[in-house]
Scaffold this active site. Structure first.
Site, mmCIF file in Angstrom:
data_model
loop_
_atom_site.group_PDB
_atom_site.id
_atom_site.type_symbol
_atom_site.label_atom_id
_atom_site.label_comp_id
_atom_site.label_asym_id
_atom_site.label_seq_id
_atom_site.Cartn_x
_atom_site.Cartn_y
_atom_site.Cartn_z
ATOM 1 C CG ASN A 97 64.981 55.712 8.971
ATOM 2 O OD1 ASN A 97 64.997 54.858 9.827
ATOM 3 N ND2 ASN A 97 66.000 56.677 8.995
ATOM 4 C CD GLU A 157 71.355 58.038 7.188
ATOM 5 O OE1 GLU A 157 70.712 58.928 7.626
ATOM 6 O OE2 GLU A 157 71.511 56.845 7.540
ATOM 7 N NE ARG A 178 72.340 53.550 20.046
ATOM 8 C CZ ARG A 178 72.162 53.621 18.823
ATOM 9 N NH1 ARG A 178 72.920 53.044 17.984
ATOM 10 N NH2 ARG A 178 71.129 54.550 18.316
ATOM 11 N NE ARG A 212 69.143 53.710 9.028
ATOM 12 C CZ ARG A 212 69.265 54.105 10.182
ATOM 13 N NH1 ARG A 212 68.456 54.783 10.988
ATOM 14 N NH2 ARG A 212 70.541 53.774 10.899
ATOM 15 C CG HIS A 251 75.260 55.063 11.084
ATOM 16 N ND1 HIS A 251 75.684 55.270 12.285
ATOM 17 C CD2 HIS A 251 73.835 55.336 11.562
ATOM 18 C CE1 HIS A 251 74.884 55.569 13.418
ATOM 19 N NE2 HIS A 251 73.597 55.566 12.998
HETATM 20 C C1 LIG Z 1 72.433 52.277 13.525
HETATM 21 C C2 LIG Z 1 71.902 53.330 14.231
HETATM 22 O O1 LIG Z 1 72.610 53.762 15.289
HETATM 23 O O2 LIG Z 1 71.247 54.187 13.760
HETATM 24 P P1 LIG Z 1 70.318 55.498 14.574
HETATM 25 O O3 LIG Z 1 71.608 56.627 14.260
HETATM 26 O O4 LIG Z 1 69.436 55.972 13.421
HETATM 27 O O5 LIG Z 1 69.952 55.298 15.744
HETATM 28 MG MG LIG Z 2 70.108 58.708 11.770
#
Ligand SMILES: CC(=O)OP(=O)(O)O
Ligand SMILES: [Mg+2]
Ligand SMILES: Nc1ncnc2c1ncn2[C@@H]1O[C@H](COP(=O)(O)OP(=O)(O)O)[C@@H](O)[C@H]1O
Length: 401
Positions: free
Chosen positions: A7, A385, A241, A91, A180
């Protein structure tokens, strides 16, 4: 068959080596701070002592080489030679509309993942670096990719389209894709098994809340709606984010602050969320520690996070006309009792009631945290995962032999 699962993140690479005869994990680990000074490799071989090595790892190719060296190391290794690794599974976050399941890597598959760089700028470029590095270091070994978006390809048009001019969908594939998916699919299936009920009869809301976070409304075993969109920026407030906001905020701020497209992207993806509101950290452990110490900024960050998460649960109960099961998973979902408690405390209108003591129990196994009176089953299910990717890789490689 021994399968290595990778990953790749922008500055990290997580790995697990499986023996698929009994799905046992031979070793797992993490390379952090790739491309920065003093990169860290933490390697956990099953049945042996874990090791941490600090060195300079400038790119993914070196990271993979270090991982392979560690896996075959006389002292810390778990295999004799690299030749024992018969397949590699990766991934990949964004598969667009091209993939509704895992596939064997070909030149065309790699081109398609590259074409989608714009849509997952934090995730798809490192994934290709990981694939290329694995090909270079293990020539001839089959590689498989598993997409975060694949499970969500069952969403209906009314769910995945944005109410903007349709030509943008036709020309540029602008729509909602989610992410996810490997985790949402795995924990929803595990929840049905745990409850010993057919998944076809269940309405499940899966909350995958880690550094990135998303919710999925899983109806009858299929993804009906999910909170991430064109990119993994839509939806919940996350570590760094923003999640949902009025789209006009983007153009307004760009104008006022004279920001470029890449600057505004960076602001929303890397400098927002828990980090922006707390002003201190993107890590939920720091946020809850700060809140417990009475820090106002951490308290506000926590309250916003919890409020936005709870609103999504309510909206997915509305989307499915009910909910039978709520599942918490990923770093925060599995470990933060306070997030689970606060979210569930205000879901009384759905008939949710959790047992505060059960909620505090720490365990790596699937478990129920709701009371017998609760109208909704509330479960904590550790996600895996990597295991799903290893299973897909094993199956696809055997099918293509
Ligand atoms: C798509 C995504 O947000 O992945 P991660 O949670 O691993 O940053
Ligand atoms: Mg993750
Ligand atoms: N004990 C804990 N209590 C609260 N939050 C935790 C705990 N352990 C981990 N986390 C949270 O989980 C997040 C990482 O989740 P994870 O699913 O591993 O994310 P990712 O896969 O995106 O790196 C961390 O940012 C941290 O906030």
């Amino acid at each position: 068959m021994k399968v290595l699962v990778i990953n790749s993140g922008s500055s990290s690479l997580k790995y697990q080596l499986y023996d698929m005869t009994d799905e046992s994990v031979l070793a797992k680990g993490l390379v952090e701070r790739i491309g920065m000074d003093s990169s860290i490799l933490n390697h956990k071989p099953t049945g042996k002592e874990e090791v941490t090595e600090v060195s300079e790892i400038l790119e993914h190719n070196t990271a993979i080489r270090k991982v392979l060296d560690m896996l075959t190391d006389p002292e810390h290794g778990v295999i004799e030679s690299i030749g024992e690794i018969q397949a590699v599974g990766h991934r990949v976050v964004h598969g667009g509309e091209a993939f509704n399941g895992s596939v064997l890597v070909t030149g065309d598959v790699k081109s398609e993942i590259r074409r989608l760089f714009d849509l997952a700028p934090l995730h798809n470029p490192p994934a290709v670096m990981g694939i290329t590095a694995a090909e270079k270091n293990m020539p001839g070994v089959p590689q498989v990719v598993a997409f975060d978006t694949a499970f969500h390809q069952t969403m209906e048009e009314k769910v995945y389209l944005y109410p903007i001019p349709k030509v943008l969908y036709k020309k540029h594939h602008v729509r909602r894709y989610g992410a996810h998916g490997t985790s949402h699919e795995y924990v929803s299936k595990t929840a049905a098994e745990y409850l010993d009920r057919p998944i076809e009869d269940l309405k499940i809301i899966t909350c995958h809340i880690g550094n990135g976070g998303s919710l999925t409304a899983v109806k009858g075993g299929k993804s009906y709606d999910t909170s991430m969109g064109l990119t993994p920026l839509e939806g919940l407030m996350m570590g760094t984010r923003s999640g949902d906001l009025d789209p006009a905020v983007v153009t307004f701020v760009m104008n006022k602050e004279e920001l470029s497209i890449s600057e505004v992207n960076s602001m929303l993806n890397k400098h927002s969320g828990l980090l922006a509101i707390s002003g201190s950290s993107s890590d939920m452990r720091d946020i809850t520690d700060g809140m417990e110490a009475g820090e106002p900024n951490e308290t506000l960050a926590f309250e916003m996070y919890e409020y936005r998460l709870r609103k999504y649960i309510g909206s997915y109960a509305a989307a499915m006309d009910g909910v039978d099961v709520i599942v918490f998973t990923a770093g925060i979902g599995e470990n933060s009792a306070i997030v689970r408690e606060k979210v569930c405390q205000n879901l009384t209108y759905l008939g949710v009631e959790i047992d505060k003591e059960l909620n505090k129990v720490r365990s790596g196994d699937p478990r129920r945290i709701s009371t017998p009176n609760s109208k909704v089953e509330v479960l904590v299910i550790p996600t895996n995962e990597e295991l799903v990717i290893a299973r897909d890789t094993h199956r696809i490689v055997l099918e293509n032999k």
